[in-house]
Design a protein around this motif. Sequence first.
Motif, short mmCIF file in Angstrom:
data_model
loop_
_atom_site.label_atom_id
_atom_site.label_comp_id
_atom_site.label_asym_id
_atom_site.label_seq_id
_atom_site.Cartn_x
_atom_site.Cartn_y
_atom_site.Cartn_z
N GLU A 1 -5.39 3.88 -8.24
CA GLU A 1 -4.91 4.15 -6.79
C GLU A 1 -5.29 5.61 -6.62
O GLU A 1 -5.39 6.06 -5.54
N ASP A 2 -5.13 6.64 -7.46
CA ASP A 2 -5.49 7.76 -7.28
C ASP A 2 -6.87 8.15 -6.94
O ASP A 2 -7.30 8.99 -6.02
N LYS B 1 -6.39 7.16 -12.52
CA LYS B 1 -5.80 5.82 -12.12
C LYS B 1 -6.46 5.33 -10.77
O LYS B 1 -7.03 6.18 -10.07
N ASN C 1 -8.58 2.44 0.76
CA ASN C 1 -7.47 1.77 0.39
C ASN C 1 -7.94 0.27 -0.34
O ASN C 1 -9.18 0.24 -0.09
N GLN D 1 -7.25 7.11 -3.12
CA GLN D 1 -6.63 8.20 -2.39
C GLN D 1 -7.64 9.48 -2.08
O GLN D 1 -7.95 9.79 -1.14
#
Length: 494
Positions: free
Chosen positions: A329-330, A327, A338, A333
């Motif tokens: 977003e992963d 993902k 961001n 992180q």
Amino acid sequence: MNVTSVEKKEKSTVELVIEVGAEEFEAAVQKVYLKTRNRINVPGFRKGKAPRKIIESMYGTGVFYEDAINEVYPAAYAEAVAQQKLDEVGYPKMEIVSVGKEGFTFKAIVSVRPEVKLGTYKGLTAPKEAAKVTEKDVNEELKPYIDRATSLVAVKRKAKKGDTAVIDFEGFMDGKPFEGGKGENYSLELGSGAFVPGFEEQVIGMKAGEEKDLNITFPADYVADLAGKDVIFKVKVNEVKEAVKPELDDEFAKDVSEFETLEAFKKDLEDKLTKSREEKAQRDYEEAIIEQLIANMEAEIPETMVDVQVDKMMDDFAARVSAQGMKFEDYLQMMGMNVDMMRASARPNADKQVKVELALAAVAEAEKFEITDEDVEAEIARLAEQYKLEVAQVKQAVAGADLAHDLKMKKASDFVFENAKVGKAKKAAAKKTEAKEEVAEEIKPAKKPAAKKTTTKKAEDGEKKPAAKKTTAKKAEDGEKKPAAKKTTKKTEE
């Protein structure tokens, strides 16, 4: 819809004032009322049955205006842009001027393709590095093959630097074992720098069967619980192994390659390295030519044009990360970033890509390059053959207009390179250093921050290895972290 004002602004923007009349606006208000009345509670009426006038009397005549404006203005804006024949290249900025029963008026700041003053684009010059390959370079290419063919043989002598010691260890602080400080049958290459400073140095000189207490002070920049702490590691050497490298002969070549002789194998390595350096030299040369092309160009580029390019890069990168089973977003992180940080890192390259596209488009216009339907069909056929697809599949996946644009850009770039010359390199050039790659340049999907490569083998029991440096120690077989690893401050290349 009626455009009442057209005014050119700075940075290749145009301000439009657009009116939407009473009849069109009323139709939008009525449409919104019919869509939303089921969500409005009116005492004395069943849900969805209250007349529009009753709702407006309760909540105000403008209760449906905002949604009605959103219903109308996209089409009104698109019609206005088409009417004024504006070559829109970015996102518009909207501002409502007035709204009422008679309709509404809004301003739109439109980013348009800037006028380009091309400057010199023929006869550009840049140095091109010669692709030289020495015997030392070839020997460097041989090293990975030698390392893979190197075997570890048990010896009875004392361990020395370069040996691999198979050890059991346990760490104690203030007489008590600390979490993650224990390992069994861990293969440690002495001198690899895999463990905290002082550990490997004290294992050197030990023999198989020998036990020893190692006094270790963790670095000040280590993890909070252990930073700067004095600890004792109880270590037992189970085995000492010496790395035995293969003989560099024809048998070695047969074992590690498809060649029958070492000479043929080295010649192949030399040829591949030469080709790689030639390709890099050509890329660097062409990049320098393009840099000159855009430096000679003058254009007021609207910020939103760069925003659009950033969005394209982000979408492409997110798709590639997703294709790798992660993902987006992963990934962010994991990299300690961001979306805003990644967009900021992508922006310089997006700005350059916009400039290159504008410059090449100007070259194509100046040279009157045209792409025919036959050219597009030929490119579709080429792509189908390259990717083993049917022609219909390619046509479905790629728009013909996009292919025509890409072909025109390639034709323009080829023209610039064909009319450029290789110049002489500066005699007193400063030592060239590799520039850090920007995250968003290709915005490449990065692998998880890589640990420093060592030849240290994994622990057989899979326990944590606290004495290893964070970025150098290999993981135990169960994948647990090594919390006692030496903390490093070097950032992972994006």
